[in-house]
Design a protein around this motif. Structure first.
Motif, PDB file in Angstrom:
ATOM      1  N   ALA A   1       0.827  -1.215   0.000  1.00  0.00           N
ATOM      2  CA  ALA A   1       0.000   0.000   0.000  1.00  0.00           C
ATOM      3  C   ALA A   1       0.853   1.253   0.000  1.00  0.00           C
ATOM      4  N   LEU A   2       1.937   1.260   0.761  1.00  0.00           N
ATOM      5  CA  LEU A   2       2.816   2.429   0.794  1.00  0.00           C
ATOM      6  C   LEU A   2       3.534   2.632  -0.541  1.00  0.00           C
ATOM      7  N   ALA A   3       3.936   1.550  -1.173  1.00  0.00           N
ATOM      8  CA  ALA A   3       4.659   1.659  -2.438  1.00  0.00           C
ATOM      9  C   ALA A   3       3.765   2.164  -3.564  1.00  0.00           C
ATOM     10  N   SER A   4       2.471   1.901  -3.495  1.00  0.00           N
ATOM     11  CA  SER A   4       1.584   2.329  -4.578  1.00  0.00           C
ATOM     12  C   SER A   4       1.032   3.737  -4.372  1.00  0.00           C
ATOM     13  N   PHE A   5       1.338   4.381  -3.245  1.00  0.00           N
ATOM     14  CA  PHE A   5       0.808   5.709  -2.969  1.00  0.00           C
ATOM     15  C   PHE A   5       1.507   6.759  -3.828  1.00  0.00           C
ATOM     16  N   THR A   6       0.730   7.663  -4.401  1.00  0.00           N
ATOM     17  CA  THR A   6       1.280   8.819  -5.102  1.00  0.00           C
ATOM     18  C   THR A   6       0.571  10.066  -4.580  1.00  0.00           C
ATOM     19  N   MET A   7       1.326  11.132  -4.472  1.00  0.00           N
ATOM     20  CA  MET A   7       0.740  12.394  -4.036  1.00  0.00           C
ATOM     21  C   MET A   7      -0.219  12.884  -5.116  1.00  0.00           C
ATOM     22  N   PRO A   8      -1.309  13.504  -4.732  1.00  0.00           N
ATOM     23  CA  PRO A   8      -2.238  14.027  -5.741  1.00  0.00           C
ATOM     24  C   PRO A   8      -1.617  15.200  -6.502  1.00  0.00           C
ATOM     25  N   ALA A   9      -1.914  15.269  -7.787  1.00  0.00           N
ATOM     26  CA  ALA A   9      -1.429  16.384  -8.603  1.00  0.00           C
ATOM     27  C   ALA A   9      -2.271  17.626  -8.302  1.00  0.00           C
ATOM     28  N   PRO A  10      -1.720  18.806  -8.513  1.00  0.00           N
ATOM     29  CA  PRO A  10      -2.490  20.031  -8.279  1.00  0.00           C
ATOM     30  C   PRO A  10      -3.759  20.070  -9.132  1.00  0.00           C
ATOM     31  N   ALA A  11      -4.773  20.706  -8.621  1.00  0.00           N
ATOM     32  CA  ALA A  11      -6.054  20.810  -9.327  1.00  0.00           C
ATOM     33  C   ALA A  11      -5.860  21.502 -10.672  1.00  0.00           C
ATOM     34  N   GLY A  12      -6.534  21.012 -11.688  1.00  0.00           N
ATOM     35  CA  GLY A  12      -6.463  21.598 -13.024  1.00  0.00           C
ATOM     36  C   GLY A  12      -5.261  21.143 -13.824  1.00  0.00           C
ATOM     37  N   SER A  13      -4.498  20.175 -13.318  1.00  0.00           N
ATOM     38  CA  SER A  13      -3.316  19.688 -14.039  1.00  0.00           C
ATOM     39  C   SER A  13      -3.721  18.803 -15.203  1.00  0.00           C
ATOM     40  N   ASP A  14      -2.891  18.809 -16.215  1.00  0.00           N
ATOM     41  CA  ASP A  14      -3.100  17.925 -17.356  1.00  0.00           C
ATOM     42  C   ASP A  14      -2.924  16.478 -16.875  1.00  0.00           C
ATOM     43  N   PRO A  15      -3.880  15.593 -17.124  1.00  0.00           N
ATOM     44  CA  PRO A  15      -3.759  14.206 -16.668  1.00  0.00           C
ATOM     45  C   PRO A  15      -2.501  13.507 -17.175  1.00  0.00           C
ATOM     46  N   ALA A  16      -1.989  13.920 -18.337  1.00  0.00           N
ATOM     47  CA  ALA A  16      -0.786  13.297 -18.877  1.00  0.00           C
ATOM     48  C   ALA A  16       0.441  13.604 -18.019  1.00  0.00           C
ATOM     49  N   HIS A  17       0.392  14.729 -17.290  1.00  0.00           N
ATOM     50  CA  HIS A  17       1.524  15.125 -16.463  1.00  0.00           C
ATOM     51  C   HIS A  17       1.268  14.894 -14.968  1.00  0.00           C
TER      52      HIS A  17
END
Length: 99
Positions: free
Chosen positions: A61-77
């Motif tokens: 579970a810890l290894a699969s965690f990613t911080m959320p991207a800022p709101a309005g960010s391009d999903p590709a980035h």
């Protein structure tokens, strides 16, 4: 290819190696699952069972965690943006430390 979970023996080897790199020797604990009546130290098998349970339950579970991207960010980035450093409460300390 499907991921196969590690066996108990493989996890024991990984746990012992990781602890040895930190200077911890599980062979100093009493053998078996019974705690030492004099010191209260847990048995070696109990400790390994507890650590195997922790590795199986938490590390994935810890290894699969990613911080959320800022709101309005391009999903590709989004994945790259989620790797940005977290804001610091006292940035001057961190800035001085990196000099």
């Amino acid at each position: 290819m499907a991921v196969t979970p590690p066996t108990d023996a493989e996890l024991n080897t990984m746990i012992r190696a990781r602890l040895a790199s930190l200077g911890i020797d599980l062979d100093q604990l009493p053998a078996g699952t019974t705690a030492d009546p004099v010191t209260g130290s847990p048995g070696r098998d109990s400790v390994l069972a507890s650590l195997r349970s922790f590795v199986r339950g938490s590390v994935t579970a810890l290894a699969s965690f990613t911080m959320p991207a800022p709101a309005g960010s391009d999903p590709a980035h989004a994945a790259a943006l989620s790797q940005q450093p977290a804001p610091l409460l006292y940035p001057s300390i961190s800035t001085e430390w990196r000099r």
